[in-house]
Design a protein around this motif. Structure first.
Motif, short mmCIF file in Angstrom:
data_model
loop_
_atom_site.label_atom_id
_atom_site.label_comp_id
_atom_site.label_asym_id
_atom_site.label_seq_id
_atom_site.Cartn_x
_atom_site.Cartn_y
_atom_site.Cartn_z
N ARG A 1 1.19 -0.02 -1.84
CA ARG A 1 0.71 -1.19 -2.59
C ARG A 1 0.30 -2.30 -1.63
O ARG A 1 -0.77 -2.91 -1.76
N ALA A 2 1.15 -2.57 -0.64
CA ALA A 2 0.85 -3.61 0.35
C ALA A 2 -0.37 -3.22 1.20
O ALA A 2 -1.20 -4.06 1.55
N LEU A 3 -0.49 -1.95 1.51
CA LEU A 3 -1.63 -1.45 2.29
C LEU A 3 -2.92 -1.62 1.51
O LEU A 3 -3.95 -2.03 2.05
N ARG A 4 -2.89 -1.31 0.22
CA ARG A 4 -4.07 -1.49 -0.63
C ARG A 4 -4.49 -2.95 -0.65
O ARG A 4 -5.68 -3.27 -0.51
N LEU A 5 -3.53 -3.86 -0.78
CA LEU A 5 -3.86 -5.30 -0.77
C LEU A 5 -4.45 -5.72 0.58
O LEU A 5 -5.43 -6.48 0.63
N ALA A 6 -3.88 -5.24 1.67
CA ALA A 6 -4.36 -5.60 3.00
C ALA A 6 -5.80 -5.09 3.20
O ALA A 6 -6.63 -5.78 3.80
N LEU A 7 -6.08 -3.91 2.68
CA LEU A 7 -7.44 -3.38 2.82
C LEU A 7 -8.42 -4.14 1.94
O LEU A 7 -9.56 -4.38 2.33
N GLN A 8 -7.98 -4.56 0.74
CA GLN A 8 -8.84 -5.33 -0.12
C GLN A 8 -9.17 -6.68 0.51
O GLN A 8 -10.29 -7.17 0.40
N GLU A 9 -8.23 -7.26 1.23
CA GLU A 9 -8.46 -8.51 1.93
C GLU A 9 -9.54 -8.34 3.03
O GLU A 9 -10.20 -9.28 3.41
N ARG A 10 -9.66 -7.13 3.52
CA ARG A 10 -10.65 -6.85 4.57
C ARG A 10 -11.97 -6.35 3.99
O ARG A 10 -12.85 -5.89 4.71
N GLY A 11 -12.10 -6.38 2.68
CA GLY A 11 -13.37 -6.03 2.05
C GLY A 11 -13.49 -4.58 1.61
O GLY A 11 -14.55 -4.15 1.18
N VAL A 12 -12.40 -3.83 1.69
CA VAL A 12 -12.44 -2.44 1.25
C VAL A 12 -12.08 -2.40 -0.22
O VAL A 12 -11.06 -2.94 -0.64
N SER A 13 -12.92 -1.77 -1.02
CA SER A 13 -12.62 -1.68 -2.45
C SER A 13 -12.18 -0.24 -2.77
O SER A 13 -12.64 0.72 -2.16
N ALA A 14 -11.30 -0.14 -3.73
CA ALA A 14 -10.72 1.17 -4.09
C ALA A 14 -11.63 2.00 -4.90
O ALA A 14 -12.58 1.94 -5.36
N GLU B 1 -0.63 -2.87 10.43
CA GLU B 1 0.12 -3.87 11.21
C GLU B 1 0.74 -4.93 10.30
O GLU B 1 1.72 -5.57 10.68
N GLU B 2 0.19 -5.14 9.11
CA GLU B 2 0.72 -6.15 8.20
C GLU B 2 1.96 -5.67 7.44
O GLU B 2 2.66 -6.47 6.84
N LEU B 3 2.21 -4.36 7.45
CA LEU B 3 3.39 -3.84 6.75
C LEU B 3 4.65 -4.11 7.57
O LEU B 3 4.60 -4.27 8.79
N THR B 4 5.77 -4.12 6.87
CA THR B 4 7.05 -4.27 7.58
C THR B 4 7.28 -2.99 8.38
O THR B 4 6.74 -1.93 8.04
#
Length: 168
Positions: free
Chosen positions: A155-168, A112-115
């Motif tokens: 890239r934006a999706l990875r950042l959004a997931l990291q903000e939610r506590g998901v680590s790669a 949802e955070e992506l354009t």
């Protein structure tokens, strides 16, 4: 005298357990129920020692009557009316899918955070299974633009997931 009823009960069991069990199986078709019914009949004979002192024919008639009544009681019971036995379980065990559901909610929230343009290529490629060429035709943009949007969207999706506590 205490040994006498026990010895009589053993003799009663040896003499009548198998014939009684066969009788119950003929009535019900259920071997497990037959074992339970015969066991209950023997317990009742043990509780009523006067049965053990009767003539052989009277004892036999009493046991068959008890067994028949136990079968009738079972067939009239609510358990028999509502429960069905089966050799197979109705459901096969399934692994717990709660983590997968939570993960999908997390990804949907991050999407949802992506354009809208970035989300369209990610959803089309990963959920729709479409190729870069198909996405380019569908959105009427060059293939290079699809690849570029996919790169920046991931890239934006990875950042959004990291903000939610998901680590790669």
């Amino acid at each position: 005298m205490a040994q006498e009823p026990d010895a009589l009960l053993r003799a009663l069991h040896q003499a009548y357990a198998r014939p009684l069990q066969s009788y119950v199986v003929r009535l019900t078709g259920d071997h497990a129920l037959a074992e339970d019914v015969v066991q209950e009949a023997m317990v009742r004979a043990w509780k009523h020692p006067e049965v053990l002192a009767r003539e052989e024919g009277a004892t036999r008639a009493w046991l068959y009557t008890v067994v028949r009544n136990l079968v009738i009681d079972d067939r009239r019971s609510a358990r028999h009316a509502r429960e069905r036995t089966t050799d197979t379980t109705p459901d096969t065990p399934q692994p717990d899918a709660s983590q997968a559901v939570l993960d999908s909610w997390l990804v949907a929230d991050a999407l949802e955070e992506l354009t809208p343009e970035h989300r369209a290529v990610v959803v089309g490629a990963y959920y729709g299974g479409r190729s870069v060429a198909e996405l380019a035709r569908e959105h009427q943009i060059p293939e290079g633009t699809v690849k570029s949007r996919m790169h920046y969207a991931l890239r934006a999706l990875r950042l959004a997931l990291q903000e939610r506590g998901v680590s790669a």
